[in-house]
Design a protein around this motif. Structure first.
Motif, PDB file in Angstrom:
ATOM      1  N   LEU A 230       0.819  -1.222   0.000  1.00  0.00           N
ATOM      2  CA  LEU A 230       0.000   0.000   0.000  1.00  0.00           C
ATOM      3  C   LEU A 230       0.850   1.267   0.000  1.00  0.00           C
ATOM      4  N   GLY A 231       2.178   1.121   0.079  1.00  0.00           N
ATOM      5  CA  GLY A 231       3.029   2.311   0.139  1.00  0.00           C
ATOM      6  C   GLY A 231       2.888   3.051   1.456  1.00  0.00           C
ATOM      7  N   LEU A 232       2.639   2.326   2.536  1.00  0.00           N
ATOM      8  CA  LEU A 232       2.536   2.959   3.864  1.00  0.00           C
ATOM      9  C   LEU A 232       3.946   3.233   4.394  1.00  0.00           C
ATOM     10  N   PRO A 233       4.078   4.074   5.406  1.00  0.00           N
ATOM     11  CA  PRO A 233       5.425   4.419   5.890  1.00  0.00           C
ATOM     12  C   PRO A 233       6.150   3.236   6.540  1.00  0.00           C
ATOM     13  N   ASP A 234       7.451   3.187   6.324  1.00  0.00           N
ATOM     14  CA  ASP A 234       8.267   2.063   6.812  1.00  0.00           C
ATOM     15  C   ASP A 234       8.259   1.915   8.328  1.00  0.00           C
TER      16      ASP A 234
ATOM     17  N   GLU B 138      -1.221   4.809  -8.515  1.00  0.00           N
ATOM     18  CA  GLU B 138      -1.867   6.087  -8.854  1.00  0.00           C
ATOM     19  C   GLU B 138      -2.990   6.439  -7.876  1.00  0.00           C
ATOM     20  N   LEU B 139      -3.370   5.511  -7.006  1.00  0.00           N
ATOM     21  CA  LEU B 139      -4.444   5.789  -6.039  1.00  0.00           C
ATOM     22  C   LEU B 139      -3.903   5.884  -4.601  1.00  0.00           C
ATOM     23  N   ARG B 140      -2.591   5.995  -4.474  1.00  0.00           N
ATOM     24  CA  ARG B 140      -1.989   5.995  -3.131  1.00  0.00           C
ATOM     25  C   ARG B 140      -2.389   7.197  -2.298  1.00  0.00           C
ATOM     26  N   TRP B 141      -2.999   8.207  -2.957  1.00  0.00           N
ATOM     27  CA  TRP B 141      -3.459   9.363  -2.182  1.00  0.00           C
ATOM     28  C   TRP B 141      -4.432   8.936  -1.076  1.00  0.00           C
ATOM     29  N   VAL B 142      -5.016   7.758  -1.165  1.00  0.00           N
ATOM     30  CA  VAL B 142      -5.944   7.336  -0.099  1.00  0.00           C
ATOM     31  C   VAL B 142      -5.219   7.163   1.237  1.00  0.00           C
ATOM     32  N   THR B 143      -3.895   7.048   1.192  1.00  0.00           N
ATOM     33  CA  THR B 143      -3.140   6.880   2.442  1.00  0.00           C
ATOM     34  C   THR B 143      -2.508   8.195   2.916  1.00  0.00           C
ATOM     35  N   ASP B 144      -2.861   9.302   2.274  1.00  0.00           N
ATOM     36  CA  ASP B 144      -2.249  10.588   2.648  1.00  0.00           C
ATOM     37  C   ASP B 144      -2.310  10.794   4.163  1.00  0.00           C
ATOM     38  N   GLY B 145      -1.202  11.198   4.715  1.00  0.00           N
ATOM     39  CA  GLY B 145      -1.168  11.512   6.146  1.00  0.00           C
ATOM     40  C   GLY B 145      -0.832  10.312   7.025  1.00  0.00           C
ATOM     41  N   ALA B 146      -0.757   9.102   6.427  1.00  0.00           N
ATOM     42  CA  ALA B 146      -0.522   7.898   7.247  1.00  0.00           C
ATOM     43  C   ALA B 146       0.788   8.001   8.026  1.00  0.00           C
ATOM     44  N   GLU B 147       1.756   8.769   7.471  1.00  0.00           N
ATOM     45  CA  GLU B 147       3.056   8.858   8.137  1.00  0.00           C
ATOM     46  C   GLU B 147       2.972   9.645   9.448  1.00  0.00           C
ATOM     47  N   ARG B 148       1.855  10.379   9.659  1.00  0.00           N
ATOM     48  CA  ARG B 148       1.782  11.227  10.854  1.00  0.00           C
ATOM     49  C   ARG B 148       0.842  10.702  11.929  1.00  0.00           C
ATOM     50  N   VAL B 149       0.124   9.590  11.667  1.00  0.00           N
ATOM     51  CA  VAL B 149      -0.918   9.188  12.623  1.00  0.00           C
ATOM     52  C   VAL B 149      -0.421   8.107  13.581  1.00  0.00           C
ATOM     53  N   ASP B 150      -1.188   7.899  14.650  1.00  0.00           N
ATOM     54  CA  ASP B 150      -0.807   6.887  15.645  1.00  0.00           C
ATOM     55  C   ASP B 150      -1.208   5.489  15.217  1.00  0.00           C
TER      56      ASP B 150
END
Ligand code: PLP
Length: 473
Positions: A132-136, A281-293
């Motif tokens: 999903l391209g979420l943060p490492d 191309e739809l990874r914008w659905v995870t926007d902000g995931a790097e900042r949440v708990d």
């Protein structure tokens, strides 16, 4: 003598029959009425009031009962014209994994009670991070306190996040000053989770949404400020990535910043929409995931991972373990005490846990990242196709901006609300397709979600023809 255990040979013979039955069910499900029409109590009355005292039944005979008694009592979620709710799309690999899991029959509550159960799960959660391209920092193999776990449902994921957030601000006692925040369009599971966590419904602030039905970040900031000024304790916020009614996306990056400034736990519920991130191309659905708990989505909705399977990640899992770990003598073991292993019983509400990770393992090995992306992309294309038909036809209008695989429509013209409600009733009564009602901006609307495994353009075209034919004047 009856009642002997089924021998492996007998299991093998019957197993083939049962697998055959499921395969042919999938072949013919598209010809069955999507929605069950049985009356309340009908299925109940069709079964004997008492269990058999002798076990003489050949279980092959049960399949005849499934055809006769059970199938009419089912709404067929695997019907290609099931456009209702959000899907729970199944697949061959998902079902085979469930079979393996049941056959192995392990309980992976602690690492020591079946190390592979825990470690496959850890690896699968890491695979999903990449998929999903979420943060490492959410990976288990990342050097940090983050990581992911499987839950049974998005509701449980929200509850676990709530319990961890609660633990960060209090050890219990008086909870009456705690306040949680979510959008007025959030799923009901947020308020339910808050109830289970000991909060009254009015301790969850339903933050107003904007014209696109997304939470207003300014309204969230105002609500938090007012609560702090009143001596209350804001502690948890659930943002939704893809709301149930209209697939609205709360502005997660702004919400996460507001939460970070105020020391509030920020959780993202991406129950269905999260799967879209398998398409770069739809990874914008995870926007902000790097900042949440915490961040959660359901592979069991749109990613062919047979119900149930929910992923939940934490930036820092320690508050979760703090909140949920209780270790009586019978759960102690050397490996847990060494601190070298993960015990997932401390990351969820129940103690016991099945080998659920086999499902994503088989699903990802079968489809590969490319195959999953291809299918999701096709559902999104079909959603867009339907939205374009609505836009091109003056008898209909969109009730919300179309997003991903969800289209929300209503009738136009005189008495539009009545005709929208009647249209939905006619379509659903036809048995040819199933849609779900909602209310947006105080008016009835019809949700169409494209996401069942076997849905193709043929089914979307047929739905459009059915909608046109079912319109009343
Ligand atoms: N969150 C959202 C946005 C949903 O749409 C749903 C169900 O459709 C849920 C949570 C609840 O999902 P589950 O059945 O996995 O608890």
């Amino acid at each position: 003598m009856t009642g002997e255990h089924m021998s492996p040979d007998e299991f093998r013979r019957l197993g083939h029959e049962y697998v055959d039955w499921v395969a042919s069910y999938w072949e013919r499900v598209g010809e069955l009425p999507v929605q069950s029409t049985v009356a309340p109590g009908e299925v109940f009355a069709s079964l004997p009031a008492s269990p058999p005292s002798t076990g003489a039944d050949d279980l092959a005979a049960v399949l005849a009962d499934v055809d006769e008694l059970i199938l009419p009592g089912l709404t067929h979620w695997q019907h290609p014209s099931f456009f209702a709710f959000f899907p729970a799309n199944t697949s061959g690999p998902g079902v085979l994994a469930d079979l393996l899991s049941s056959g192995l029959g392990v309980n992976g509550m602690n690492w020591a009670t079946s190390p592979a159960c825990t470690e496959v799960e850890m690896r699968m959660l890491d695979w999903f991070v990449e998929l999903l391209g979420l943060p490492d920092h959410l990976r288990h193999d990342h050097d940090g306190p983050g990581g992911g776990v499987l839950q049974d449902s998005a509701s449980s994921a929200t509850l676990v996040a709530l319990l961890a957030a609660r633990k960060r601000v209090t050890d219990g006692g008086d909870l009456s000053r705690l306040r949680a925040y979510t959008s007025e369009h959030a799923h009901s599971s947020v308020v339910k989770g808050a109830r289970v966590a000991g909060l009254a419904d009015d301790q969850v602030r339903l933050v107003p949404a904007d014209a696109t039905h997304a939470m207003r970040a300014d309204a969230l900031a105002d609500a938090i400020e007012a609560d702090v000024a009143a001596g209350l304790v804001p502690f948890f916020c659930c943002a939704t990535a893809g709301t149930t009614s209209s697939m609205a996306f709360d502005p997660v990056p702004e919400i996460a910043d507001i939460c970070a400034t105020s020391g509030i736990w920020c959780h993202v519920d991406a129950a269905m929409a999260g799967s879209a991130a398998v398409c770069p191309e739809l990874r914008w659905v995870t926007d902000g995931a790097e900042r949440v708990d915490s961040w959660s989505f359901n592979p069991h909705k749109w990613l062919f991972t047979t119900f149930d399977c929910t992923c939940l990640w934490f930036r820092d899992a320690r508050p979760v373990v703090d909140a949920l770990s209780i270790t009586p003598v019978y759960l102690r073991n050397e490996q847990s005490e060494s601190g070298a292993v993960v015990d997932f019983r401390d990351w969820q509400v129940p103690l016991g846990r099945r080998f659920r990770a086999l499902k994503p393992w088989l699903v990802m090995r079968h489809y590969g990242a490319d195959g999953l992306a291809r299918h999701i992309r096709e559902h999104v294309r079909l959603g867009r196709l339907l939205a374009d038909r609505v836009l091109d036809d003056p008898r209909f209008e969109l009730a919300a901006p179309p997003a991903l695989n969800l289209v929300v429509l209503r009738c136009t013209g005189d008495d539009a609300d009545r005709r929208t409600t009647e249209l939905l009733e006619r379509v659903n009564a036809s048995g040819e397709a199933l849609l779900t009602p909602t209310v947006l901006d105080g008016r009835p609307a019809i949700r169409v979600c494209v996401g069942q495994t076997w849905t193709t353009q043929v089914h979307v075209d047929a739905l459009w023809a059915l909608l046109e034919r079912s319109l009343s004047s």
